[in-house]
Design an enzyme around this catalytic site. Structure first.
Site, mmCIF file in Angstrom:
data_model
loop_
_atom_site.group_PDB
_atom_site.id
_atom_site.type_symbol
_atom_site.label_atom_id
_atom_site.label_comp_id
_atom_site.label_asym_id
_atom_site.label_seq_id
_atom_site.Cartn_x
_atom_site.Cartn_y
_atom_site.Cartn_z
ATOM 1 N N TYR A 36 -17.357 16.133 7.178
ATOM 2 C CA TYR A 36 -18.914 15.492 7.425
ATOM 3 C C TYR A 36 -18.865 14.728 8.652
ATOM 4 C CZ TYR A 36 -19.721 16.867 2.516
ATOM 5 O OH TYR A 36 -19.728 17.599 1.285
ATOM 6 N N ASN A 50 -33.704 7.595 -7.974
ATOM 7 C CA ASN A 50 -32.708 8.902 -8.473
ATOM 8 C C ASN A 50 -31.784 8.320 -9.775
ATOM 9 O OD1 ASN A 50 -33.828 10.540 -6.952
ATOM 10 N ND2 ASN A 50 -32.425 10.304 -5.323
ATOM 11 N N GLN A 64 -34.303 5.054 -2.615
ATOM 12 C CA GLN A 64 -34.149 6.525 -2.852
ATOM 13 C C GLN A 64 -32.870 6.605 -4.014
ATOM 14 O OE1 GLN A 64 -33.459 8.306 0.924
ATOM 15 N NE2 GLN A 64 -35.354 9.282 0.673
ATOM 16 N N SER A 118 -26.810 18.881 -4.339
ATOM 17 C CA SER A 118 -28.372 19.588 -4.072
ATOM 18 C C SER A 118 -29.157 19.614 -5.512
ATOM 19 C CB SER A 118 -28.253 20.622 -3.257
ATOM 20 O OG SER A 118 -27.848 20.438 -1.854
#
Length: 334
Positions: free
Chosen positions: A54, A295, A291, A206
């Site tokens: 990453y 979540n 966010q 995802s």
């Protein structure tokens, strides 16, 4: 925040894992990335997932900085090896003994820790003998550099073969990290049944389909300014598959279901993957702290059978279920 056991091990992970696949070291400035990690800690998240590939190591570096000063025993830090890193030379990718042994040391240095809780094969390497890979992982565990070993996007057969070798070498595979969401269910037919048999949990990525399941993308309308779909460096290619009008129309049909439950669409999407008892944790990413706070409210939510049926009816034939979609590159990337 609720926790679940990882596979047939004694390790517990938070139902929500904070991951920095696209954001840290690339899309999001370091200060914002660190703020998101702090928000995750404040929300009770103890599990953090990253990978050496990453942002070519930068994501691990940012995560290491963000977690500095935290009690190490109270965290589960996960990273991965396989995709190209460094100058991307002939041995800078794959699951060879050389790459694994060099990569684990690099990851520990960037993460500023003596060990990772879970070290994962980021894909299956068709060009390295599985015996070589499993022996290297066994040695990493024996050296105390990783406590547990997992994989990512392996097929049911690959999981069976890998687990058989792991047992011979004195350790176990405890996890698989696949893509999984309301729209992408390719693990359900083969990978999940094999994993239950083998004592392997899923840590899924995802769960919100790269943001498509938030409902912010509307059929017939351009993507909102500043959204992931508009950022070619920050994941636009990954979300593109969900942005056709047929899929987006179906996704909008989820809005009343979420509203009836007092959930946002993102919370509904994360809660949905957690209904699968083979899923130990759902990975969320964030570019803003709020966010994260949104979540994590999916943890502990229970969806009744009639709700799951309404979701299936809303999405209809837009759901991908083909188990053949679970596969690794046939040749090692460079």
């Amino acid at each position: 925040m609720e926790h679940r056991y990882l596979g047939r091990s004694g390790l517990k992970v938070s139902e929500i894992t904070y991951g920095n696949w696209i954001t840290h070291g690339s899309q999001v400035e370091n200060d914002a990335a660190i703020a998101c990690v702090r928000a995750a800690l404040d929300a009770g998240i103890t599990t953090f997932d990253t990978a050496d590939a990453y942002a070519n190591g930068a994501a691990e570096t940012v995560l290491g900085e963000a977690l500095k000063g935290q009690r190490r025993a109270s965290l589960e830090i996960l990273t991965k090896v396989y995709w190209p890193t460094g100058p991307k030379g002939p041995n800078d990718s794959g699951l060879s003994r050389k790459h694994i042994m060099e990569s684990i040391d690099g990851s520990l240095r960037r993460l500023q820790t003596d060990y990772v809780d879970l070290y994962q094969a980021h894909r299956y390497d068709h060009e390295t003998p599985l015996e070589e890979t499993m022996q290297a992982f066994a040695d990493v565990v024996r050296a105390g550099k990783a406590l547990y070993i997992g994989v990512s996007e392996w097929t049911a057969q690959q999981l069976r073969e890998g687990q058989a070798l792991a047992k011979e070498l004195g350790f176990l595979l405890v996890s698989n990290q696949p893509q999984y969401s309301m729209l992408w269910r390719v693990i359900e037919a083969e990978v999940v049944p094999a994993s239950r048999e083998l004592g392997i949990s899923q840590i899924v990525f995802s769960p919100i389909a790269q943001g498509a399941l938030t409902g912010k993308y509307k059929p017939g309308a351009p993507p909102p300014p500043g959204s992931r779909a508009t950022d070619e460096k920050g994941g636009a290619a990954f979300i593109r598959r969900w942005l056709d009008d047929d899929t987006l129309t179906r996704i909008q049909d989820l809005a009343p279901i979420a509203a009836d439950l007092g959930l946002t669409m993102a919370q509904l999407a994360v809660a949905w993957v957690l209904q699968n008892d083979n899923v130990a944790s759902a990975i969320i990413g964030a570019s803003r702290p709020e966010q994260v706070a949104d979540n994590v409210r999916a943890s502990g939510v229970r969806l009744e059978p009639d709700v799951l049926k309404r979701i299936d009816e809303a999405l209809g034939d837009q759901v991908e279920r083909d188990p053949a979609k679970t596969q690794s590159p046939p040749t090692r990337p460079s």
